[in-house]
Design a protein around this motif. Structure first.
Motif, PDB file in Angstrom:
ATOM      1  N   GLN A  31       0.836  -1.199   0.000  1.00 41.09           N
ATOM      2  CA  GLN A  31       0.000   0.000   0.000  1.00 41.09           C
ATOM      3  C   GLN A  31       0.875   1.255   0.000  1.00 41.09           C
ATOM      4  O   GLN A  31       0.575   2.228  -0.693  1.00 41.09           O
ATOM      5  CB  GLN A  31      -0.918  -0.006   1.223  1.00 41.09           C
ATOM      6  N   ALA A  32       1.955   1.231   0.757  1.00 35.88           N
ATOM      7  CA  ALA A  32       2.883   2.365   0.782  1.00 35.88           C
ATOM      8  C   ALA A  32       3.515   2.562  -0.593  1.00 35.88           C
ATOM      9  O   ALA A  32       3.618   3.693  -1.087  1.00 35.88           O
ATOM     10  CB  ALA A  32       3.960   2.137   1.840  1.00 35.88           C
ATOM     11  N   LYS A  33       3.938   1.463  -1.222  1.00 34.94           N
ATOM     12  CA  LYS A  33       4.534   1.569  -2.563  1.00 34.94           C
ATOM     13  C   LYS A  33       3.536   2.135  -3.557  1.00 34.94           C
ATOM     14  O   LYS A  33       3.874   3.008  -4.367  1.00 34.94           O
ATOM     15  CB  LYS A  33       5.036   0.200  -3.045  1.00 34.94           C
ATOM     16  N   ALA A  34       2.298   1.669  -3.510  1.00 32.63           N
ATOM     17  CA  ALA A  34       1.271   2.160  -4.437  1.00 32.63           C
ATOM     18  C   ALA A  34       1.003   3.646  -4.219  1.00 32.63           C
ATOM     19  O   ALA A  34       0.855   4.406  -5.182  1.00 32.63           O
ATOM     20  CB  ALA A  34      -0.018   1.354  -4.264  1.00 32.63           C
ATOM     21  N   TYR A  35       0.955   4.069  -2.960  1.00 31.30           N
ATOM     22  CA  TYR A  35       0.710   5.478  -2.652  1.00 31.30           C
ATOM     23  C   TYR A  35       1.812   6.370  -3.217  1.00 31.30           C
ATOM     24  O   TYR A  35       1.546   7.379  -3.868  1.00 31.30           O
ATOM     25  CB  TYR A  35       0.595   5.679  -1.137  1.00 31.30           C
ATOM     26  N   PHE A  36       3.072   5.992  -2.976  1.00 33.00           N
ATOM     27  CA  PHE A  36       4.176   6.835  -3.432  1.00 33.00           C
ATOM     28  C   PHE A  36       4.367   6.771  -4.944  1.00 33.00           C
ATOM     29  O   PHE A  36       4.784   7.747  -5.552  1.00 33.00           O
ATOM     30  CB  PHE A  36       5.466   6.511  -2.671  1.00 33.00           C
ATOM     31  N   MET A  40       4.134  10.118  -7.036  1.00 28.82           N
ATOM     32  CA  MET A  40       5.243  10.441  -7.937  1.00 28.82           C
ATOM     33  C   MET A  40       4.730  10.724  -9.350  1.00 28.82           C
ATOM     34  O   MET A  40       5.181  11.660 -10.002  1.00 28.82           O
ATOM     35  CB  MET A  40       6.239   9.274  -7.950  1.00 28.82           C
ATOM     36  N   MET A  41       3.763   9.938  -9.812  1.00 26.79           N
ATOM     37  CA  MET A  41       3.263  10.089 -11.173  1.00 26.79           C
ATOM     38  C   MET A  41       2.328  11.289 -11.334  1.00 26.79           C
ATOM     39  O   MET A  41       2.136  11.775 -12.442  1.00 26.79           O
ATOM     40  CB  MET A  41       2.541   8.811 -11.616  1.00 26.79           C
ATOM     41  N   THR A  43       2.598  14.301  -9.638  1.00 19.43           N
ATOM     42  CA  THR A  43       3.193  15.576  -9.243  1.00 19.43           C
ATOM     43  C   THR A  43       4.419  15.871 -10.079  1.00 19.43           C
ATOM     44  O   THR A  43       4.909  15.011 -10.825  1.00 19.43           O
ATOM     45  CB  THR A  43       3.590  15.573  -7.752  1.00 19.43           C
ATOM     46  N   ASP A  44       4.907  17.093  -9.939  1.00 20.43           N
ATOM     47  CA  ASP A  44       6.163  17.448 -10.612  1.00 20.43           C
ATOM     48  C   ASP A  44       6.993  18.323  -9.683  1.00 20.43           C
ATOM     49  O   ASP A  44       6.568  18.663  -8.587  1.00 20.43           O
ATOM     50  CB  ASP A  44       5.894  18.138 -11.954  1.00 20.43           C
ATOM     51  N   GLY A  45       8.186  18.634 -10.121  1.00 17.78           N
ATOM     52  CA  GLY A  45       9.069  19.484  -9.325  1.00 17.78           C
ATOM     53  C   GLY A  45       9.570  18.799  -8.067  1.00 17.78           C
ATOM     54  O   GLY A  45       9.833  17.596  -8.048  1.00 17.78           O
ATOM     55  N   ASP A  46       9.683  19.594  -6.999  1.00 17.32           N
ATOM     56  CA  ASP A  46      10.224  19.090  -5.732  1.00 17.32           C
ATOM     57  C   ASP A  46       9.371  17.977  -5.128  1.00 17.32           C
ATOM     58  O   ASP A  46       9.899  17.020  -4.574  1.00 17.32           O
ATOM     59  CB  ASP A  46      10.357  20.230  -4.718  1.00 17.32           C
ATOM     60  N   GLU A  47       8.060  18.105  -5.233  1.00 18.48           N
ATOM     61  CA  GLU A  47       7.179  17.084  -4.669  1.00 18.48           C
ATOM     62  C   GLU A  47       7.379  15.743  -5.379  1.00 18.48           C
ATOM     63  O   GLU A  47       7.405  14.684  -4.751  1.00 18.48           O
ATOM     64  CB  GLU A  47       5.720  17.527  -4.769  1.00 18.48           C
ATOM     65  N   HIS A  48       7.556  15.781  -6.693  1.00 20.29           N
ATOM     66  CA  HIS A  48       7.836  14.567  -7.465  1.00 20.29           C
ATOM     67  C   HIS A  48       9.153  13.949  -7.003  1.00 20.29           C
ATOM     68  O   HIS A  48       9.235  12.734  -6.790  1.00 20.29           O
ATOM     69  CB  HIS A  48       7.908  14.892  -8.956  1.00 20.29           C
ATOM     70  N   ASP A  49      10.170  14.784  -6.839  1.00 22.79           N
ATOM     71  CA  ASP A  49      11.483  14.286  -6.422  1.00 22.79           C
ATOM     72  C   ASP A  49      11.432  13.632  -5.045  1.00 22.79           C
ATOM     73  O   ASP A  49      12.065  12.596  -4.823  1.00 22.79           O
ATOM     74  CB  ASP A  49      12.507  15.421  -6.428  1.00 22.79           C
ATOM     75  N   ARG A  50      10.679  14.236  -4.115  1.00 26.60           N
ATOM     76  CA  ARG A  50      10.552  13.649  -2.772  1.00 26.60           C
ATOM     77  C   ARG A  50       9.865  12.285  -2.834  1.00 26.60           C
ATOM     78  O   ARG A  50      10.314  11.325  -2.217  1.00 26.60           O
ATOM     79  CB  ARG A  50       9.745  14.586  -1.863  1.00 26.60           C
ATOM     80  N   ALA A  51       8.758  12.225  -3.561  1.00 31.42           N
ATOM     81  CA  ALA A  51       8.016  10.960  -3.674  1.00 31.42           C
ATOM     82  C   ALA A  51       8.864   9.895  -4.365  1.00 31.42           C
ATOM     83  O   ALA A  51       8.855   8.727  -3.968  1.00 31.42           O
ATOM     84  CB  ALA A  51       6.714  11.180  -4.437  1.00 31.42           C
ATOM     85  N   GLU A  52       9.616  10.293  -5.378  1.00 26.22           N
ATOM     86  CA  GLU A  52      10.477   9.357  -6.099  1.00 26.22           C
ATOM     87  C   GLU A  52      11.558   8.795  -5.192  1.00 26.22           C
ATOM     88  O   GLU A  52      11.840   7.585  -5.216  1.00 26.22           O
ATOM     89  CB  GLU A  52      11.114  10.061  -7.297  1.00 26.22           C
ATOM     90  N   CYS A  53      12.132   9.638  -4.358  1.00 25.92           N
ATOM     91  CA  CYS A  53      13.179   9.202  -3.431  1.00 25.92           C
ATOM     92  C   CYS A  53      12.635   8.131  -2.471  1.00 25.92           C
ATOM     93  O   CYS A  53      13.257   7.091  -2.275  1.00 25.92           O
ATOM     94  CB  CYS A  53      13.697  10.414  -2.658  1.00 25.92           C
ATOM     95  N   VAL A  54      11.459   8.380  -1.910  1.00 27.57           N
ATOM     96  CA  VAL A  54      10.853   7.412  -0.988  1.00 27.57           C
ATOM     97  C   VAL A  54      10.482   6.137  -1.741  1.00 27.57           C
ATOM     98  O   VAL A  54      10.733   5.024  -1.261  1.00 27.57           O
ATOM     99  CB  VAL A  54       9.610   8.020  -0.288  1.00 27.57           C
ATOM    100  N   TYR A  55       9.914   6.267  -2.923  1.00 26.63           N
ATOM    101  CA  TYR A  55       9.499   5.101  -3.711  1.00 26.63           C
ATOM    102  C   TYR A  55      10.690   4.196  -4.039  1.00 26.63           C
ATOM    103  O   TYR A  55      10.597   2.971  -3.906  1.00 26.63           O
ATOM    104  CB  TYR A  55       8.801   5.556  -4.994  1.00 26.63           C
ATOM    105  N   ILE A  56      11.794   4.777  -4.432  1.00 27.58           N
ATOM    106  CA  ILE A  56      12.992   3.984  -4.758  1.00 27.58           C
ATOM    107  C   ILE A  56      13.461   3.206  -3.530  1.00 27.58           C
ATOM    108  O   ILE A  56      13.837   2.035  -3.635  1.00 27.58           O
ATOM    109  CB  ILE A  56      14.106   4.883  -5.320  1.00 27.58           C
TER     110      ILE A  56
END
Length: 69
Positions: A31-36, A40-41, A43-56
Motif C-alpha cells: 500500500q505504501a509503494k502504491a501510494y508513493f 510520484m506520477m 506531481t512534478d518538481g520538488d514534490e515529485h522528487d521527494r516521492a520518487e526518493c521514498v518510492y525507490i
C-alpha cells in the motif's frame, strides 16, 4: 549457516516513511509503494522528487524510507 537464506525469509509488512517532514507508519508495504508511485506520477518538481526518493527506497525493501539525502 542458516537453513533458509535470509532473503527468502518473509520480511515485516510494516514500513515507516518520511516525506515532506510528514512521518507515517504503514502496516502494508504494498500500500505504501502504491501510494508513493501514484504521488510520484501525479506531481512534478520538488514534490515529485521527494516521492520518487521514498518510492525507490521502498522498491529496495528498506523498513524506513525518507526523502532526505
Amino acid at each position: 549457516m542458516l537453513k533458509t537464506p535470509e532473503l527468502a525469509m518473509p520480511r515485516s509488512n510494516k514500513v515507516t516513511t518520511v516525506c515532506n517532514s510528514k512521518r507515517e507508519v504503514w502496516n502494508d508495504y504494498e500500500q505504501a509503494k502504491a501510494y508513493f508511485l501514484e504521488l510520484m506520477m501525479s506531481t512534478d518538481g520538488d514534490e515529485h522528487d521527494r516521492a520518487e526518493c521514498v518510492y525507490i527506497q521502498l522498491i529496495h525493501g528498506l523498513d524506513e524510507c525518507s526523502d532526505e539525502d
